[in-house]
Design a protein around this motif. Structure first.
Motif, mmCIF file in Angstrom:
data_model
loop_
_atom_site.group_PDB
_atom_site.id
_atom_site.type_symbol
_atom_site.label_atom_id
_atom_site.label_comp_id
_atom_site.label_asym_id
_atom_site.label_seq_id
_atom_site.Cartn_x
_atom_site.Cartn_y
_atom_site.Cartn_z
ATOM 1 N N SER A 95 -25.973 -19.380 -5.640
ATOM 2 C CA SER A 95 -26.612 -19.943 -4.457
ATOM 3 C C SER A 95 -27.861 -20.691 -4.887
ATOM 4 C CB SER A 95 -27.029 -18.847 -3.481
ATOM 5 O OG SER A 95 -26.004 -17.942 -3.212
ATOM 6 N N HIS A 100 -26.808 -24.072 -0.397
ATOM 7 C CA HIS A 100 -25.419 -24.289 -0.777
ATOM 8 C C HIS A 100 -25.007 -23.430 -1.969
ATOM 9 C CE1 HIS A 100 -24.176 -27.450 1.970
ATOM 10 N NE2 HIS A 100 -25.373 -27.999 1.826
ATOM 11 N N LEU A 101 -23.682 -23.401 -2.230
ATOM 12 C CA LEU A 101 -23.088 -22.695 -3.356
ATOM 13 C C LEU A 101 -22.615 -23.701 -4.396
ATOM 14 C CD1 LEU A 101 -20.761 -20.099 -1.553
ATOM 15 C CD2 LEU A 101 -23.150 -19.815 -2.241
ATOM 16 N N ARG A 113 -20.833 -28.617 -6.247
ATOM 17 C CA ARG A 113 -21.027 -27.921 -4.971
ATOM 18 C C ARG A 113 -19.679 -27.552 -4.380
ATOM 19 N NH1 ARG A 113 -23.389 -30.751 0.277
ATOM 20 N NH2 ARG A 113 -21.291 -30.327 1.084
ATOM 21 N N SER A 115 -19.641 -25.374 -1.359
ATOM 22 C CA SER A 115 -19.864 -24.975 0.027
ATOM 23 C C SER A 115 -19.734 -26.166 0.960
ATOM 24 C CB SER A 115 -21.245 -24.328 0.184
ATOM 25 O OG SER A 115 -22.250 -25.156 -0.390
ATOM 26 N N ASN A 116 -19.626 -25.858 2.230
ATOM 27 C CA ASN A 116 -19.413 -26.880 3.250
ATOM 28 C C ASN A 116 -20.728 -27.327 3.880
ATOM 29 O OD1 ASN A 116 -16.464 -26.818 3.164
ATOM 30 N ND2 ASN A 116 -16.681 -24.746 3.988
ATOM 31 N N TYR A 126 -25.997 -20.466 2.689
ATOM 32 C CA TYR A 126 -25.097 -19.595 1.940
ATOM 33 C C TYR A 126 -25.886 -18.727 0.951
ATOM 34 C CZ TYR A 126 -21.138 -22.678 3.263
ATOM 35 O OH TYR A 126 -20.179 -23.398 3.929
ATOM 36 N N TYR A 140 -19.864 -14.020 0.635
ATOM 37 C CA TYR A 140 -21.261 -14.430 0.768
ATOM 38 C C TYR A 140 -21.778 -14.055 2.150
ATOM 39 C CZ TYR A 140 -19.921 -18.503 3.646
ATOM 40 O OH TYR A 140 -19.434 -19.314 4.641
ATOM 41 N N GLY A 142 -23.644 -15.615 5.319
ATOM 42 C CA GLY A 142 -24.025 -16.840 6.006
ATOM 43 C C GLY A 142 -25.191 -16.552 6.927
ATOM 44 N N ILE A 157 -15.033 -17.544 1.205
ATOM 45 C CA ILE A 157 -14.717 -18.944 0.987
ATOM 46 C C ILE A 157 -13.951 -19.040 -0.335
ATOM 47 C CG2 ILE A 157 -16.897 -19.440 -0.204
ATOM 48 C CD1 ILE A 157 -16.824 -22.251 1.006
ATOM 49 N N ASP A 164 -14.543 -21.630 5.505
ATOM 50 C CA ASP A 164 -15.352 -20.426 5.637
ATOM 51 C C ASP A 164 -14.698 -19.488 6.646
ATOM 52 O OD1 ASP A 164 -17.833 -21.285 4.091
ATOM 53 O OD2 ASP A 164 -17.748 -22.872 5.607
#
Length: 297
Positions: A95, A100-101, A113, A115-116, A126, A140, A142, A157, A164
């Motif tokens: 993270s 983001h991830l 990256r 993550s959304n 995240y 994770y 959120g 995810i 997600d």
């Protein structure tokens, strides 16, 4: 991709990277520094501990004889203390303070990256904690703040990126989701059923969010459960009664218990908290685990 973690050690304070045996009979400081270091995580081959410092990742041998050396993640250099290693040892997932991830080679490189992007009004961030035994899913937390109130939920995810999927409904604050070695459970901490605000206890649930079970019931505030690779023990961080959240510089206890919440054992009591044992930190053979103390000299 800066700024970095604003938290710093206080005057006269140090970070001690500790490796303890599963029963607490042997406790060894393998590295000491005047810099803030956090969240040690063991690689699957047993060769390295990986920890976070100043928004970056570092590796050191478990006996402290080699390293620390930096794992290059530029241009993403604002990583927080939530990271995991893929079961095959090829990738790190982390993270960042941008919410983001990211995935990066365990040897370092430019992160990708995964993550959304969510609507800005949700204030969605995240915080990574777990990876499934087959490496396909990430667990994770959120965090959403867009309504003016804070809501946390456990999500899954795909580790390659994708949809997600929420496992909890946000009615109770949660943190620290982590898979068991067989993948049949996700352990986490939650305030579900608590009679006092922010009084977290340890829970587990199936990976589809069903069969939720509470495992600890004491007056302390319990966070970050970490199942051992052999499935026999769960290590976790226990705060004093009345603690709000999971702050730094508290009189904490690292404990272990059996997977069903029995046979709770105190491993060590010290000054610690945030950064001590945020992520999975067991050795591959389950004989040892790592954490960070923050004593004053």
């Amino acid at each position: 991709m800066r700024p970095v973690n604003p938290r710093r050690l206080k005057d006269g304070q140090v970070s001690e990277l500790v490796v303890a045996s599963h029963d607490g009979e042997t406790i060894e400081v393998i590295y000491e520094t005047g810099d803030l270091i956090e969240a040690p995580n063991w690689t699957p081959d047993g060769r390295w501990l990986i920890y976070n410092a100043d928004g970056r990742l570092f590796r050191i041998s478990p006996d402290g004889s080699i390293g620390p050396s930096r794992i290059n993640t530029a241009p993403v250099e604002n990583l927080n203390n939530d990271h995991v290693v893929s079961p095959d040892g090829h990738f790190l997932y982390a993270s960042a303070n941008d919410g983001h991830l990211y995935r990066v080679s365990v040897e370092g490189g430019e992160p990708v990256r995964i993550s959304n992007t969510h609507p800005p009004e949700r204030g969605f961030r995240y915080y990574l904690h777990g990876i499934s035994p087959d490496g396909r899913m990430l667990a994770y937390v959120g965090l959403e703040t867009g309504t003016g109130e804070t809501m946390t939920r456990v999500f899954l995810i795909p580790s390659s990126g994708g949809k997600d999927v929420a496992l909890t409904d946000g009615s109770s604050p949660v943190d620290g989701p982590e898979f068991t070695p067989g993948g049949e459970w996700i352990y986490f901490n939650s305030e579900q059923g608590s009679s006092a605000a922010e009084h977290a206890q340890i829970f587990r649930m199936k990976p589809d969010g069903t069969a939720v079970e509470q495992l600890t019931f004491d007056d302390r505030v319990n966070w970050f459960p970490h199942p051992s690779p052999d499935g026999r023990l769960v290590a976790y961080l226990s705060y004093p009664p009345g603690t709000t959240g999971h702050p730094a510089d508290q009189d904490v206890i690292v404990r272990t218990m059996t997977p069903d919440g029995d046979a709770i054992r105190e491993i060590e009591r010290f000054n610690g908290g945030q950064g001590t044992i945020n992520v999975a930190s067991w050795s591959p053979d389950s004989s040892r685990f790592a954490y960070v103390r923050y004593p004053f000299r």
